[in-house]
Design a protein around this motif. Structure first.
Motif, short mmCIF file in Angstrom:
data_model
loop_
_atom_site.label_atom_id
_atom_site.label_comp_id
_atom_site.label_asym_id
_atom_site.label_seq_id
_atom_site.Cartn_x
_atom_site.Cartn_y
_atom_site.Cartn_z
N ASN A 40 -0.27 2.91 -5.57
CA ASN A 40 -1.49 2.10 -5.64
C ASN A 40 -2.53 2.44 -4.58
O ASN A 40 -3.50 1.71 -4.39
CB ASN A 40 -1.15 0.60 -5.57
CG ASN A 40 -0.70 0.15 -4.19
OD1 ASN A 40 -0.56 0.95 -3.28
ND2 ASN A 40 -0.47 -1.15 -4.03
N GLU A 41 -2.32 3.56 -3.86
CA GLU A 41 -3.27 3.97 -2.82
C GLU A 41 -4.70 4.06 -3.36
O GLU A 41 -5.63 3.57 -2.74
CB GLU A 41 -2.87 5.34 -2.25
CG GLU A 41 -2.01 5.30 -1.01
CD GLU A 41 -1.88 6.69 -0.41
OE1 GLU A 41 -2.50 6.94 0.64
OE2 GLU A 41 -1.16 7.53 -1.00
N VAL A 42 -4.86 4.75 -4.48
CA VAL A 42 -6.20 4.98 -5.01
C VAL A 42 -6.88 3.68 -5.37
O VAL A 42 -8.06 3.45 -5.04
CB VAL A 42 -6.13 5.91 -6.25
CG1 VAL A 42 -7.50 6.04 -6.89
CG2 VAL A 42 -5.62 7.29 -5.84
N SER A 43 -6.16 2.77 -6.03
CA SER A 43 -6.78 1.52 -6.48
C SER A 43 -6.96 0.51 -5.35
O SER A 43 -7.91 -0.29 -5.36
CB SER A 43 -5.94 0.90 -7.60
OG SER A 43 -4.63 0.60 -7.14
N ARG A 44 -6.07 0.53 -4.36
CA ARG A 44 -6.14 -0.49 -3.31
C ARG A 44 -7.05 -0.10 -2.15
O ARG A 44 -7.54 -0.97 -1.42
CB ARG A 44 -4.73 -0.79 -2.80
CG ARG A 44 -4.68 -1.82 -1.67
CD ARG A 44 -3.53 -2.78 -1.85
NE ARG A 44 -3.75 -3.78 -2.88
CZ ARG A 44 -2.81 -4.60 -3.34
NH1 ARG A 44 -1.57 -4.53 -2.87
NH2 ARG A 44 -3.10 -5.48 -4.27
N THR A 45 -7.32 1.18 -1.97
CA THR A 45 -8.14 1.61 -0.84
C THR A 45 -9.51 0.94 -0.83
O THR A 45 -9.95 0.44 0.22
CB THR A 45 -8.29 3.15 -0.83
OG1 THR A 45 -7.01 3.73 -0.55
CG2 THR A 45 -9.27 3.61 0.24
N PRO A 46 -10.25 0.87 -1.95
CA PRO A 46 -11.56 0.20 -1.92
C PRO A 46 -11.46 -1.26 -1.48
O PRO A 46 -12.34 -1.76 -0.76
CB PRO A 46 -12.06 0.33 -3.36
CG PRO A 46 -11.33 1.51 -3.92
CD PRO A 46 -9.99 1.48 -3.28
N GLU A 47 -10.41 -1.95 -1.89
CA GLU A 47 -10.21 -3.35 -1.51
C GLU A 47 -10.05 -3.47 0.00
O GLU A 47 -10.63 -4.37 0.64
CB GLU A 47 -8.97 -3.88 -2.22
CG GLU A 47 -8.56 -5.29 -1.79
CD GLU A 47 -7.21 -5.68 -2.38
OE1 GLU A 47 -6.53 -6.52 -1.77
OE2 GLU A 47 -6.84 -5.14 -3.45
N TYR A 69 0.87 -1.18 0.00
CA TYR A 69 0.00 0.00 0.00
C TYR A 69 0.91 1.22 0.00
O TYR A 69 1.42 1.65 1.03
CB TYR A 69 -0.91 -0.01 1.24
CG TYR A 69 -1.97 1.07 1.23
CD1 TYR A 69 -3.08 0.97 0.39
CD2 TYR A 69 -1.87 2.19 2.04
CE1 TYR A 69 -4.05 1.95 0.37
CE2 TYR A 69 -2.84 3.18 2.04
CZ TYR A 69 -3.93 3.06 1.21
OH TYR A 69 -4.90 4.04 1.19
N ARG A 101 -5.87 8.53 2.74
CA ARG A 101 -7.01 8.08 1.92
C ARG A 101 -7.74 6.92 2.59
O ARG A 101 -8.97 6.87 2.60
CB ARG A 101 -6.54 7.66 0.53
CG ARG A 101 -6.18 8.81 -0.40
CD ARG A 101 -5.92 8.30 -1.80
NE ARG A 101 -5.62 9.37 -2.74
CZ ARG A 101 -4.40 9.83 -2.98
NH1 ARG A 101 -3.37 9.28 -2.35
NH2 ARG A 101 -4.18 10.81 -3.83
#
Length: 285
Positions: free
Chosen positions: A62-69, A58, A97
């Motif tokens: 990749n913060e933006v893409s991994r946050t929802p996961e 993290y 985030r």
């Protein structure tokens, strides 16, 4: 039932500074989100602990893409541990985030307090610590950096900055130009590590020192702007202020005392200004 997001502080240098709870959290977390999984592996080996759950990266990329996961895991009841390379997550590191998204999703957030380069440098700087502000990294481009420094040039609180070693000399020179070369500061290098160093002095001197090259992790602490000297009122203005108060119904003695307190002057000086104005008035004998 939602899970729990745990923000864990990690050592900024000496691994022995790791919070005692960190090893337990690493072992008990369902999911560990790490800024750098390789550095996490070295940390867990030093602590003698094996992460009990899945480890994922993290970081800024990749913060933006991994946050929802991660939020999905949290809302599903998982205990998620977030660690960065050094210090507390979110402070000039990944984390904001995820915290914001977790809060919005109704997930509880807690922390394992740990080492902080900001507070460590502030405490060791020798500069006032009763009030301070954290400014993070300055912009890389010279024009944007100068603009940011102009914005905080009059800031009265002690300021804490992070800076890359290869940009330190330029940053200190820009600070000297914006704040004045004689503004006290401290450059804290490699905090808690073998070659820890704190260099204190005026910004101009520190910029000259850094020009030869500095290595390591850098935190810069700069004294706040000194209080502005009060504007000294001219005798004619002192007399005018007394007259305004007299016309409003105050007795002259009280009016002189009030103006003296307002201007930060002895009452005698205000009295003399009133007398001088009276003698200078048209028709005065």
């Amino acid at each position: 039932m939602t899970g729990l997001l745990v923000l864990a502080g990690t050592p900024i240098g000496d691994v022995e500074d790791a919070p005692p709870r960190l090893a337990r959290e690493l072992a008990e977390a369902d999911l560990v989100a790490a800024e750098d999984t390789r550095r996490l592996r070295r940390l867990t080996q030093a602590l003698g602990v094996v992460p009990g759950g899945r480890v994922v990266s993290y970081f800024e990329g990749n913060e933006v893409s991994r946050t929802p996961e991660l939020v999905e895991a949290l809302t599903g009841g998982a205990r998620v541990l977030l660690v960065t390379d050094a210090g507390m997550p979110s402070v000039s590191d990944p984390g904001y985030r995820l915290v914001a998204a977790a809060v919005a999703a109704g997930v509880r957030v807690t922390a394992v307090p740990g080492p902080s380069a900001v507070l460590t440098a502030l405490a060791m700087s020798g500069l006032p610590v009763d009030r301070f502000c954290f400014e993070g990294f300055l912009p890389r481009k010279a024009g944007e950096r100068a603009g940011r420094l102009r914005e905080v040039a009059a800031e009265p609180r002690t300021m804490v900055f992070f800076e890359a070693p290869h940009r330190l000399a330029e940053a200190l020179a820009a600070m000297a130009e914006a704040f004045g070369g004689d503004r006290p500061a401290a450059v804290c290098r490699e905090l808690t590590k073998t070659y820890e160093e704190v260099r204190r002095g005026p910004l101009e001197e520190l910029a000259e020192w850094a020009a030869a090259g500095v290595r390591g992790e850098i935190t810069v602490v700069v004294a706040g702007a000194p209080p502005a000297a009060p504007t000294r009122l001219e005798p004619a203005e002192l007399a005018r202020l007394v007259t305004v108060r007299e016309e409003a119904g105050e007795r002259r003695k009280e009016a002189i005392a009030a103006v003296a307190a307002q201007a930060g002057l002895p009452k005698r000086e205000v009295f003399d200004a009133v007398v001088a104005a009276k003698h200078a008035a048209p028709g005065a004998g």
